[in-house]
Design an enzyme around this catalytic site. Structure first.
Site, PDB file in Angstrom:
ATOM      1  CG  ASP A  31      -1.979  -0.998   1.214  1.00 45.86           C
ATOM      2  OD1 ASP A  31      -2.430  -1.321   0.108  1.00 45.86           O
ATOM      3  OD2 ASP A  31      -2.380  -1.469   2.292  1.00 45.86           O
ATOM      4  CE  LYS A  53      -8.160   5.976  -1.558  1.00 45.89           C
ATOM      5  NZ  LYS A  53      -8.738   6.616  -0.414  1.00 45.89           N
ATOM      6  N   GLY A  84       0.070  -0.881   5.848  1.00 46.79           N
ATOM      7  CA  GLY A  84       0.502   0.098   6.836  1.00 46.79           C
ATOM      8  C   GLY A  84      -0.039  -0.240   8.216  1.00 46.79           C
ATOM      9  CG  ASP A  86      -2.445  -4.904  13.417  1.00 45.09           C
ATOM     10  OD1 ASP A  86      -1.551  -5.696  13.777  1.00 45.09           O
ATOM     11  OD2 ASP A  86      -3.634  -5.247  13.259  1.00 45.09           O
ATOM     12  CG  MET A 165      -8.942   6.562   7.714  1.00 49.25           C
ATOM     13  SD  MET A 165      -9.826   5.124   7.095  1.00 49.25           S
ATOM     14  CE  MET A 165     -10.195   4.256   8.616  1.00 49.25           C
TER      15      MET A 165
HETATM   16  N1  SAH Z   1      -3.816  -0.263   9.359  1.00 51.16           N
HETATM   17  C1  SAH Z   1      -3.385   1.095   9.656  1.00 51.16           C
HETATM   18  C2  SAH Z   1      -4.490   2.113   9.487  1.00 51.16           C
HETATM   19  C3  SAH Z   1      -4.993   2.248   8.063  1.00 51.16           C
HETATM   20  S1  SAH Z   1      -6.254   3.462   7.909  1.00 51.16           S
HETATM   21  C4  SAH Z   1      -2.815   1.132  11.072  1.00 51.16           C
HETATM   22  O1  SAH Z   1      -2.938   0.149  11.809  1.00 51.16           O
HETATM   23  O2  SAH Z   1      -2.219   2.155  11.443  1.00 51.16           O
HETATM   24  C5  SAH Z   1      -5.320   4.879   7.445  1.00 51.16           C
HETATM   25  C6  SAH Z   1      -5.333   5.900   8.569  1.00 51.16           C
HETATM   26  O3  SAH Z   1      -4.370   5.530   9.547  1.00 51.16           O
HETATM   27  C7  SAH Z   1      -4.931   7.285   8.150  1.00 51.16           C
HETATM   28  O4  SAH Z   1      -6.025   8.007   7.614  1.00 51.16           O
HETATM   29  C8  SAH Z   1      -4.465   7.884   9.466  1.00 51.16           C
HETATM   30  O5  SAH Z   1      -5.565   8.284  10.253  1.00 51.16           O
HETATM   31  C9  SAH Z   1      -3.805   6.685  10.130  1.00 51.16           C
HETATM   32  N2  SAH Z   1      -2.357   6.668   9.926  1.00 51.16           N
HETATM   33  C10 SAH Z   1      -1.634   5.744   9.280  1.00 51.16           C
HETATM   34  N3  SAH Z   1      -0.314   6.037   9.352  1.00 51.16           N
HETATM   35  C11 SAH Z   1      -0.214   7.184  10.058  1.00 51.16           C
HETATM   36  C12 SAH Z   1       0.868   8.001  10.481  1.00 51.16           C
HETATM   37  N4  SAH Z   1       2.145   7.694  10.188  1.00 51.16           N
HETATM   38  N5  SAH Z   1       0.592   9.109  11.200  1.00 51.16           N
HETATM   39  C13 SAH Z   1      -0.666   9.432  11.530  1.00 51.16           C
HETATM   40  N6  SAH Z   1      -1.735   8.702  11.163  1.00 51.16           N
HETATM   41  C14 SAH Z   1      -1.517   7.590  10.442  1.00 51.16           C
END
Ligand code: SAH
Length: 246
Positions: A31, A53, A84, A86, A165
């Site tokens: 991703d 995306k 990204g 978990d 999000m």
């Molecule tokens: N599976 C991912 C989340 C995916 S949804 C996890 O466990 O972190 C994507 C959302 O995750 C983004 O819109 C944001 O709100 C958050 N996110 C992911 N990486 C981030 C980062 N480095 N800093 C802040 N928010 C993050």
């Protein structure tokens, strides 16, 4: 097929188990939020498929991702699906497990440091704290629509609410929580690009959140951390290993 959590940004937050799995991959499906240094751990022969995306905001439909995972598994290849954070926290990992299993292939999951956990650590923000918060909740600010989310009781004194999000609808979320009785002075910390070199930790309150987000031009990916514990957030100090310097 192995679903692997890549962590929130800093490549060093990858688990050893995840790194070993990536090194065995014939195919890596990844991703947008996965650090390039992590994809680079795959062996030279591995096929690398980006399904996130792009700037034009076109992403590969979820069904096509399922078809891709199944197609490569059917060829007998070891498929690493890198996500990204978990895989099971707002990562659609559950849907991918179902699809791969329904096609008759085995699937396993290697957890990753979710953005809330990585971002909280980087900002010295204890999500729970004996004096400030005895519960923490992760919620999607924009999953299948804000209106479908029942916000009642998600935020209360002594609890931390982490909104994923939520950049787009931050103002509406703050309004809902205040309408449900949360004090306008309730602390909020906005964690943008957490654990990345360009990370920012921006303080606000429920009342000021909307204007602070605009003034600071907060962009995705970012988290909203809401509750008394958010007042403890510090400006992050980047810590990156030279081995992973990009
Ligand atoms: N599976 C991912 C989340 C995916 S949804 C996890 O466990 O972190 C994507 C959302 O995750 C983004 O819109 C944001 O709100 C958050 N996110 C992911 N990486 C981030 C980062 N480095 N800093 C802040 N928010 C993050």
């Amino acid at each position: 097929v192995i679903l692997v959590g890549a962590g929130p940004g800093d490549p060093e937050l990858l688990t050893i188990k995840a790194a070993k799995a990536i090194q065995t991959a014939d195919v890596v499906v990844y991703d947008r939020l996965v650090a390039p240094a992590i994809v680079d751990l795959a062996p030279p022969h591995a096929e690398r498929l980006f399904v996130g995306k792009t700037r034009s905001l076109h992403s590969v439909p979820q069904d096509d991702i399922h078809a891709l995972l199944i197609d490569r598994a059917a060829r007998g290849l070891t498929v690493v699906r890198l996500k990204g954070g978990d895989p099971f926290i707002f990562g659609r990992g559950g849907e991918e497990v179902d699809a791969v299993e329904a096609a008759g292939f085995s699937v396993s999951v290697i957890p990753g440091v979710t953005a809330a956990i990585g971002g909280a650590a980087a900002s010295l923000l204890p999500l729970t704290h004996r004096d400030h918060a005895s519960a923490v909740t992760f919620v999607a600010g924009q999953c299948k629509g804000l209106s479908e989310q029942d916000w009642t009781g998600l935020s209360a004194p002594g609890r931390t609410l982490v909104v994923y999000m939520g950049v787009q609808d931050a103002g509406a979320i703050a309004d809902k929580l205040m309408a449900e009785g949360r004090a306008p002075t309730t602390p909020v910390a906005v964690l943008e690009n957490a654990t990345r070199p360009d990370q920012r930790t921006i303080p606000a309150t429920l009342k000021t959140l909307s204007s602070v987000m605009i003034r600071q031009a907060v962009a995705s990916p970012a988290l909203l951390v809401i509750g008394e514990a958010a007042a403890l957030a510090h400006a992050p100090i980047p810590h990156r290993s030279p081995a992973f310097a990009e």
